[in-house]
Design an enzyme around this catalytic site. Structure first.
Site, PDB file in Angstrom:
ATOM      1  N   ARG A  71      -2.278  -1.023   5.464  1.00 25.69           N
ATOM      2  CA  ARG A  71      -3.439  -1.630   4.794  1.00 25.69           C
ATOM      3  C   ARG A  71      -3.083  -2.983   4.185  1.00 25.69           C
ATOM      4  O   ARG A  71      -3.858  -3.947   4.267  1.00 25.69           O
ATOM      5  CB  ARG A  71      -3.961  -0.674   3.718  1.00 25.69           C
ATOM      6  CG  ARG A  71      -4.654   0.548   4.262  1.00 25.69           C
ATOM      7  CD  ARG A  71      -5.038   1.515   3.148  1.00 25.69           C
ATOM      8  NE  ARG A  71      -3.896   2.254   2.626  1.00 25.69           N
ATOM      9  CZ  ARG A  71      -3.936   3.083   1.579  1.00 25.69           C
ATOM     10  NH1 ARG A  71      -5.088   3.252   0.921  1.00 25.69           N
ATOM     11  NH2 ARG A  71      -2.872   3.750   1.191  1.00 25.69           N
TER      12      ARG A  71
ATOM     13  N   CYS B 101       0.877  -1.179   0.000  1.00 29.32           N
ATOM     14  CA  CYS B 101       0.000   0.000   0.000  1.00 29.32           C
ATOM     15  C   CYS B 101       0.904   1.215   0.000  1.00 29.32           C
ATOM     16  O   CYS B 101       1.886   1.248  -0.742  1.00 29.32           O
ATOM     17  CB  CYS B 101      -0.971  -0.038   1.173  1.00 29.32           C
ATOM     18  SG  CYS B 101      -0.204  -0.226   2.797  1.00 29.32           S
TER      19      CYS B 101
END
Length: 461
Positions: A417, A412
């Site tokens: 994430r 990410c």
């Protein structure tokens, strides 16, 4: 778009009328918006088995997603869901989220739950299926049936599916049993540690100070990573981090937080180091508090240990760096960089971060979904913040050419994430997976590192 509603003939109810054992004669009523009611019938195991592969029927698991994933909850003899069933949990109906109705409508559409089908709603407590039936009835659904999954689970010949590594993602009730001194399902350890993970010192952490799981110790994500890349610390420093938090390779580590991304970041690093049993609380802090479990506000200090049990990380391939990520350019037939960012970040409209100036994506990467922005992960979370089903994840990936037969390196902006999605992929039993730690921050050359080849705009399919 909803399909047109077809009203079943009342003869269907007559043909399904059976004995109390098969339960096909029992009827409940669910009121629609106009105050009229539709019949909600129960269905037998025989009728369910006969219709489960019929396109005019759909089987829906309305229990907590932990049960769908594989946990034996509420007296069900086998964990997991009926093979072929989709999930639509009653818990989602009670979630306090923005645009909930819009999101629930998308959930129904994505799972093929439509009013022109015969919808079998099953649970184990006699309440979840009724709650979902009432909701669907208000949406115009007429052909609704309920079923007790405990009946299905009794017979080993009836197929049920659990994720291969479902134990990596635990329900709040599992953590409660653990801290209460019980021995919950799959726990074979001798000692455990519970950690609340968020950014900032304990004194500045509202997530920890406003109430945490009894006994939980705070982990500041700055203990794991450092700028300007925000990559993980050196291996030596990470082992010192584990020791400072009282963790050895044999400690069962339970992680959670208000933001599952932060807890996932820590979970991935603990597994990278070689901790054998790392668990993540499915749904995070809200699942604990919504269950009505006690919280405490007192500080729990770190208690260090002298030895971690290893001098170097034992699962080095769980996190990879720039040179390994480049293999997705050199050998795309074997390796894929999976971009876990918003669509706007992926196509280069925004970097997603105030401190990352370049926009775009690695030229070889495929979009693995994320959320509406760099602080969101709704594509991978249900309304109650639990992991979205594996079938939905694979469906999203297939649309953008991501296949699990390749080496998948998730990234990410700076690793949070992607860590969450890596954990879910691991729960699903997908092999050859890793976190590309540097992510877009490194690949873009934002911090002065050598930039990799970059693409912008919408990719050609």
């Amino acid at each position: 778009m909803k399909k047109s509603i077809k009203v079943m003939l009342t003869a269907v109810a007559l043909t399904l009328s059976m004995t109390a054992l098969t339960a096909c004669g029992t009827k409940d009523k669910a009121k629609d918006n106009e105050g009229s009611s539709s019949e909600v019938k129960t269905i037998s195991t025989e009728e369910l088995a006969k219709n489960i592969k019929d396109d005019k029927w759909i089987v829906v698991d309305t229990r907590a997603n932990d049960a769908y994933n594989g946990w034996k909850l509420e007296g069900v003899e086998r964990g997991g869901h009926i093979e072929g069933a989709v999930d639509f949990s009653a818990d989602w109906l009670n979630a306090d989220t923005e645009k909930k109705e819009e999101s629930l409508a998308k959930d129904l559409e994505a799972r093929g739950i439509s009013a022109d089908k015969n919808v079998i709603l099953y649970d184990a407590n006699g309440e979840d299926a009724k709650e979902v039936a009432d909701y669907l009835s208000k949406k115009g659904f007429k052909n609704l049936y309920t079923y007790d999954v405990k009946e299905w689970a009794k017979d080993e010949n009836n197929a049920m599916v659990a994720y291969p590594n479902y134990e990596m993602l635990v329900p709040a009730s599992w953590v409660k049993d653990l801290i209460d001194g019980k021995k919950p399902e799959t726990y074979e350890g001798k000692e455990f540690k519970v950690f609340e993970v968020s950014w900032g010192e304990e004194k500045d952490s509202p997530d920890y100070l406003k109430g945490h799981i009894p006994g939980a110790v705070h982990i500041n994500t700055d203990e794991l990573e450092e700028g300007p890349l925000w990559n993980r610390l050196s291996d030596d420093k990470l082992i010192e981090f584990a020791k400072a938090n009282g963790v050895t390779t044999d400690t069962t580590v339970v992680l959670y937080g208000g933001d599952t991304c932060a807890a996932s970041r820590a979970a991935v690093i603990f597994k990278y180091l070689g901790v054998k049993d790392v668990r993540l609380l499915n749904g995070g802090t809200s699942k604990w508090t919504n269950a009505g479990y006690e919280v405490e506000t007192k500080s729990n200090p770190k208690v260090a240990v002298e030895s971690f049990g290893a001098d170097a990380p034992l699962k080095k391939d769980y996190i990879v760096d720039y040179d390994k990520a480049l293999t997705a350019v050199d050998k795309p037939e074997e390796n894929t960089l999976v971009d876990i960012r918003s669509w706007e970040e992926y196509i280069g409209k925004t970097s997603g971060y105030s401190y990352i100036k370049p926009t775009g994506r690695p030229v070889c990467s495929l979009w693995g979904h994320g959320g509406s922005d760099s602080a969101s992960m709704e594509d991978f979370r249900n309304e109650d913040n639990t992991m979205v089903s594996g079938d939905q994840i694979l469906k999203m990936w297939k649309e953008y050419g991501i296949t699990t037969d390749k080496n998948l390196m998730f990234f990410c902006g700076t690793g949070w994430r992607a860590a969450e999605v890596l954990w879910y992929a691991d729960v699903m039993g997908i092999e050859n997976i890793s976190l590309y730690d540097g992510g877009w921050n490194e690949w873009s050359g934002n911090t002065g590192t050598k930039a990799g080849p970059v693409a912008t705009g919408e990719p050609q399919k």
